[in-house]
Write a protein that holds these residues in place. Structure first.
Motif, PDB file in Angstrom:
ATOM      1  N   PHE C 312      21.308  24.459  20.799  1.00 45.66           N
ATOM      2  CA  PHE C 312      20.196  24.853  20.469  1.00 45.66           C
ATOM      3  C   PHE C 312      19.620  25.295  21.692  1.00 45.66           C
ATOM      4  N   MET C 481      16.256  15.506  20.075  1.00 50.19           N
ATOM      5  CA  MET C 481      16.922  14.528  20.865  1.00 50.19           C
ATOM      6  C   MET C 481      18.261  14.837  21.255  1.00 50.19           C
ATOM      7  N   GLU C 482      18.829  15.279  20.013  1.00 52.36           N
ATOM      8  CA  GLU C 482      20.466  15.713  20.094  1.00 52.36           C
ATOM      9  C   GLU C 482      20.783  16.917  20.758  1.00 52.36           C
ATOM     10  N   GLU C 483      19.667  17.959  20.783  1.00 56.12           N
ATOM     11  CA  GLU C 483      20.081  19.159  20.988  1.00 56.12           C
ATOM     12  C   GLU C 483      19.287  19.309  22.549  1.00 56.12           C
ATOM     13  N   SER C 484      18.502  18.496  22.986  1.00 59.02           N
ATOM     14  CA  SER C 484      18.046  18.573  24.473  1.00 59.02           C
ATOM     15  C   SER C 484      19.282  18.607  25.497  1.00 59.02           C
ATOM     16  N   CYS C 485      19.019  19.570  26.346  1.00 57.44           N
ATOM     17  CA  CYS C 485      20.181  19.850  27.148  1.00 57.44           C
ATOM     18  C   CYS C 485      20.381  18.663  28.122  1.00 57.44           C
ATOM     19  N   GLY C 486      19.363  17.803  28.186  1.00 58.90           N
ATOM     20  CA  GLY C 486      19.313  16.437  28.982  1.00 58.90           C
ATOM     21  C   GLY C 486      19.371  16.490  30.484  1.00 58.90           C
ATOM     22  N   ARG C 492      15.077  14.296  28.194  1.00 59.84           N
ATOM     23  CA  ARG C 492      16.145  13.555  27.701  1.00 59.84           C
ATOM     24  C   ARG C 492      15.742  12.154  27.159  1.00 59.84           C
TER      25      ARG C 492
END
Lengths: 250, 133, 627
Positions: C312, C481-486, C492
């Motif tokens: 995303f 949360m899942e699509e955050s690049c981190g 994150r």
């Protein structure tokens, strides 16, 4: 050009970042993912500072000092209320993520706020995903580790979580890690890192470890030095040289 | 004029005061092995003081991937820029004379930097075996 | 046959236009994703086959010198909008829209309509209000009030045919632009006030101009087709349905900013878009519309189609550029803008698919024509994807400033089963939820931002009273949360903590100070995050907390979910006054928790009940109630 950091007028050069200027003038801005020799990424958000300008009509903004390029007349505050709040939240979040990390706790104490307000994730990990290890590995030219996945489950790992083929066991990743997350297990003859086992080159003189075999091969291939430089430990080299000097002298 | 670090082995009695002074001032808490100057016994009552030669074309500078080893033009010493060092440790085995010391848990190498031009070991040598001239 | 210059283009269009005029009947089969899933391709094949069998003069390609007299042109078009009732077959010039067409109905269409000139009543759209059959798009409320600019060719031109696009006037805008000075082109776009349709709403003309004035020996034009918002498919429809328009818009941009290399970044999950765009690029190259000296001008321009892996965050401009470069798709700080240092650190214009699709019309019709629709600060039209608990789901395009009410209750036809409207979520996962008091809000960039939501790429998710806002916020936060690049900490870790707190609330374990904590953390994430994803990630929770605070308070203080969604704090019971004893809920209950005989009041065994809500969904008498 001139900029103002915490009310002090400071000269700066075009192309410099706020952090560079602050460091040169010994103005402390905390950082976690910054390293002088590596490219900045702006990941840790700890070096947040507040900027404004007399021409901006009162508009202020929080930016990362490591990446923001200076401009004439920029007014920077390294510890305004907004900066402390942002930094405090970031450190709070990191404390929740890595409750066992002393570095994070010290930094949070320094910021003046220690309260773990969030749900703690106590999986023993001290990794704060600053990616210094990845960038150091990249700088060594090995690219043995990288970031895997995304979001909250993102990890630093070798490709496919397997023994990293390109790893030479230099240990730079572990040395540079600010929280001490990366484990290295050394014995007299072996080193283990990223689940990969290395054999040390044993000193020709005393048998003490010199460097890993892979690291020696890497050094021979990539650095223009004779191969026999890497066969002896420092102590033996010194001893040999000392008696050589003695002979030459007498 | 830049001064040169000079060792006079015939004056050395092997008392190791230089090692002690170095390891105290450089924060290695008196551990002799971490001293940046070392005394080697080379014969009966003969000693040799060993420390970094500050080579003109230094191997340690050559292997460093981040230009973290820089010559101080004032003192002539090659100094470690700890901020630039990534801790790869290659400078230690690269030094043909064994004058670089690197421990993984310390993260950066240790080497003689001539104490900024006024070496402590010289000041503490009771026998005039070390000089800056 | 190539198109070497403007004259040849004009000649070709005239020939094709004539061929098009000769066509007596157009049969347009929608091949948008919805219709395709329901079998539109089979319907198309059957239509061609049956028509041939019936001896009709079928033609599937525009032929300037076709042998058939008064041919019947059967084409596959892009999305025609009304996805709810596909597959759609639109027959012109009589404007007959057949809905829900199955292969079995094709014979009827061919015999009665195409050969016989009659209308097949049972295939027409049935208006749910008065149960009357409505013949064509002109009569159907869904299409009323719509104005197609970006979607102009989507649903009318044959999606994979350059000839069809040229016949409809395609590339005439490019021809016109190439006669103009690049500066003039930019001025025209500036005057049109076109703002980026990808969500940010940055003035397109200004972006192009700053790219021109940026220093660099090479410039790039990138089209962002990495549409990833749940419930949004405008760009997908445009890329699938009218790929040549996007390419034309990009070539005009290349001419304006002086670029010779372009990329279209499409997500891998849009295989048909990738296929059609790749085909369109290839066809343009073969015909001299891409490559060296386009239409006899000095412009050289090439386009490559780059596929994204489905992250995303790669829809974020800087992450997208990193991804095309071959690196991990992580955003970088935009203190230096992409128009100055973007792709390969060179000046880069990155616009959304819909933005590029608007450009040809602006150049052709002029900026005044464009500004005559929409609002002052947000001129033009905007495509929206209307989804959720609304009667008519589908793809629409309306002038900016149309009220939410007109969209939801006009084109959308109101809420399913006549339930009360609760909220509409605009702007994708990082947008916000607007309640009933915002229904008369004119939809444009600034009004939505002011109301605490955003335009985003144009997704509109309609919610009824059985939607729990805490649950909605939780859903979107989980997505983010899942699509955050981190990469950065606030996004994150912060979004993770926000989600954890909402989860606590939905389990009935919330504490009074939690709402304050959520709000504070949300605001810090907004100011501290690195890229747009993180900066807007707390929007779903902050906007619902602002507009539906009492619902949050019910979760915290009363440990109750008013909408009856959060399972842990919801109990389902049957209202004995309303229950007719029809057994429907009993049959629907998966764990067999409902007991009762016919015509007797049913009872839910709370020990067995899993709070799935199936009984409430099927009960026609609203007898299943929650606490």
């Amino acid at each position: 050009m001139y900029i103002y950091i915490d009310g002090k007028k400071i000269s700066a050069k075009d192309g410099e970042s706020i952090l560079e200027v602050a460091n040169r003038n010994e103005i402390y801005i905390p950082t976690l993912c910054h390293h002088e020799a590596l490219d900045d990424v702006g990941a840790c958000r700890v070096c947040m500072v507040e900027i404004t300008h007399k021409d901006w009509g009162g508009w202020r903004n929080l930016v990362t000092a490591c990446l923001y390029p200076v401009e004439e007349g920029l007014v920077i505050s390294t510890s305004s209320e907004a900066v402390r709040r942002s930094r405090g939240t970031t450190l709070d979040l990191l404390m929740a993520r890595c409750p066992t990390s002393d570095v994070i706790r010290w930094m949070a104490e320094e910021n003046g706020e220690i309260s773990v307000r969030y749900e703690q994730i106590d999986d023993g990990s001290k990794c704060i995903m600053c990616s210094l290890c990845v960038r150091a590995c990249e700088r060594m030219g090995c690219n043995a580790i990288g970031t895997v996945g995304r979001g909250h489950d993102k990890k630093i790992a070798p490709p496919f979580f397997e023994n990293p083929e390109n790893c030479i066991g230099c240990g730079a990743c572990a040395a540079i890690c600010p929280t001490g997350h990366i484990e290295v297990n050394d014995t007299r003859t072996t080193r283990e890192i990223w689940d990969k086992k290395f054999n040390f080159v044993a000193c020709e003189g005393c048998g003490e470890p010199v460097l890993t075999e892979e690291y020696r091969d890497y050094a021979i291939a990539n650095r223009d030095l004779p191969a026999d430089y890497y066969t002896t430990c420092s102590a033996c080299k010194k001893k040999k040289l000392a008696s050589h000097f003695d002979k030459v002298g007498s | 004029m830049q001064k040169t670090f000079v060792v006079i082995p015939r004056n050395c009695t092997g008392c190791r005061t230089c090692e002690l002074a170095c390891s105290m001032i450089k924060g290695t808490e008196g551990v002799f092995a971490r001293s940046r100057i070392n005394i080697y016994k080379v014969g009966d009552e003969r000693y040799m003081q060993m420390t970094c030669l500050q080579c003109v074309e230094a191997a340690c500078v050559k292997v460093c991937p981040t230009e973290a080893l820089v010559r101080n033009e004032l003192t002539g010493a090659i100094e470690v820029d700890e901020e630039r060092c990534v801790g790869c440790g290659l400078c230690e085995p690269a030094c043909p004379f064994g004058h670089m010391h690197f421990e993984l848990n310390e993260g950066v190498p240790v080497k003689c930097d001539l104490c900024g031009g006024d070496p402590t070991c010289v000041k503490f040598c009771p026998h005039g075996a070390l000089e800056m001239k | 046959m190539g198109i070497a210059n403007r004259k040849e283009l004009e000649a070709r269009r005239k020939a094709l236009h004539k061929a098009n005029e000769n066509v007596k009947t157009h049969v347009r089969v929608c091949s948008g994703t919805g219709c395709a899933a329901l079998g539109a391709f089979e319907v198309y094949d059957a239509l061609v086959k049956e028509s041939k069998k019936a001896g009709l003069p079928v033609q599937v390609e525009l032929e300037p010198c076709g042998k058939e007299k008064d041919p019947l042109f059967v084409s596959l078009t892009g999305c025609q909008g009304f996805c709810q009732i596909g597959p759609l077959v639109h027959i012109l010039p009589d404007d007959i829209l057949y809905t829900g067409v199955k292969v079995s109905a094709v014979k009827d269409i061919v015999e009665k309509t195409l050969a016989g000139g009659q209308v097949v009543e049972k295939l027409l759209y049935k208006n749910p209000e008065d149960k009357k059959r409505l013949k064509g798009r002109a009569d159907i409320p869904f299409y009323k009030g719509q104005e197609l600019v970006a979607l102009e060719g989507c649903g009318s031109v044959a999606a994979d045919s350059l000839d069809s696009y040229v016949a409809s006037g395609g590339f005439s805008s490019l021809a016109k632009a190439l006669k103009m000075d690049p500066d003039q082109v930019i001025s025209e776009v500036e005057k049109s006030g076109l703002r980026g349709r990808g969500g940010g709403g940055f003035p397109t003309g200004r972006k192009w101009r700053s790219c021109v004035s940026a220093e660099g020996d090479e410039r790039f034009v990138i089209c962002n087709g990495d549409e990833g918002d749940p419930g949004a498919f405008m760009d997908c429809c445009i890329m699938e349905g009218d790929p040549y328009r996007v390419i034309e818009g990009m070539i005009i941009c290349a001419h304006a900013v002086g670029s010779s290399t372009g990329f279209i970044y499409v997500r891998h999950e849009y295989p048909r878009a990738v296929e059609r765009l790749s085909l369109a690029v290839k066809t343009c190259e073969e015909n001299g519309l891409l490559g060296k000296k386009i239409l006899g001008s000095d412009l050289d321009f090439d386009i490559s189609v780059a596929r994204g892996g489905g992250a995303f965050v790669c829809g974020e401009s800087t992450a997208l550029m990193r991804s095309i470069e071959g690196s991990v798709g992580e955003p970088r700080a935009k203190y230096v803008r992409s128009v100055q240092r973007g792709f390969r650190d060179k000046p880069t214009v990155l616009n959304n698919v819909e933005t590029f699709a608007c450009v040809p019309s602006i150049i052709n019709e002029g900026s005044d024509w464009f500004t005559s629709r929409g609002t002052e600060k947000s001129p033009g039209t905007k495509a929206f994807c209307l989804v959720g608990k609304v009667v008519n789901t589908g793809l629409i395009e309306v002038p900016m400033g149309t009220s939410l009410r007109d969209v939801v209750f006009g084109m959308g036809g109101g809420i399913i089963d006549g339930r009360p409207f609760k909220a509409v979520q605009t702007g994708g996962p990082s947008g916000g939820c607007l309640g009933e008091d915002h229904l008369d809000l004119p939809v444009d960039f600034d009004a939505l931002a002011k109301a605490g939501s955003m335009m985003g790429s144009g997704g509109m998710i309609v919610m009824d009273d059985r939607t729990c806002m805490v649950d909605v916020a939780k859903y979107f936060l989980k997505f983010l949360m899942e699509e955050s690049c981190g990469k950065c900490v606030p996004c994150r870790e912060g979004v993770y903590q926000l989600h954890a707190m909402l989860d606590k609330l939905s389990r009935g374990e919330g504490e009074p100070q939690d709402l304050e904590k959520i709000q504070r953390l949300g605001k810090e994430i907004q100011v501290s995050s690195l890229c747009g994803l993180g900066k807007s990630a707390p929007n779903p929770v902050l906007s619902t907390l602002k507009n539906f605070r009492e619902e949050y308070e019910a979760h915290v203080n009363d440990k109750r979910c008013p909408a009856g969604v959060c399972r842990d704090i919801t109990t389902f019971t049957i209202d004995p006054d309303k229950c007719t004893g029809c057994l429907v809920c009993k049959k629907a209950c998966p764990p067999d928790a409902i007991s009762g005989e016919k015509k007797q009041v049913h009872i839910i065994d709370q020990d067995k009940c899993t709070q799935c809500g199936a009984c409430r969904l099927v009960c026609k008498f609203d007898a299943v109630v929650t606490n």
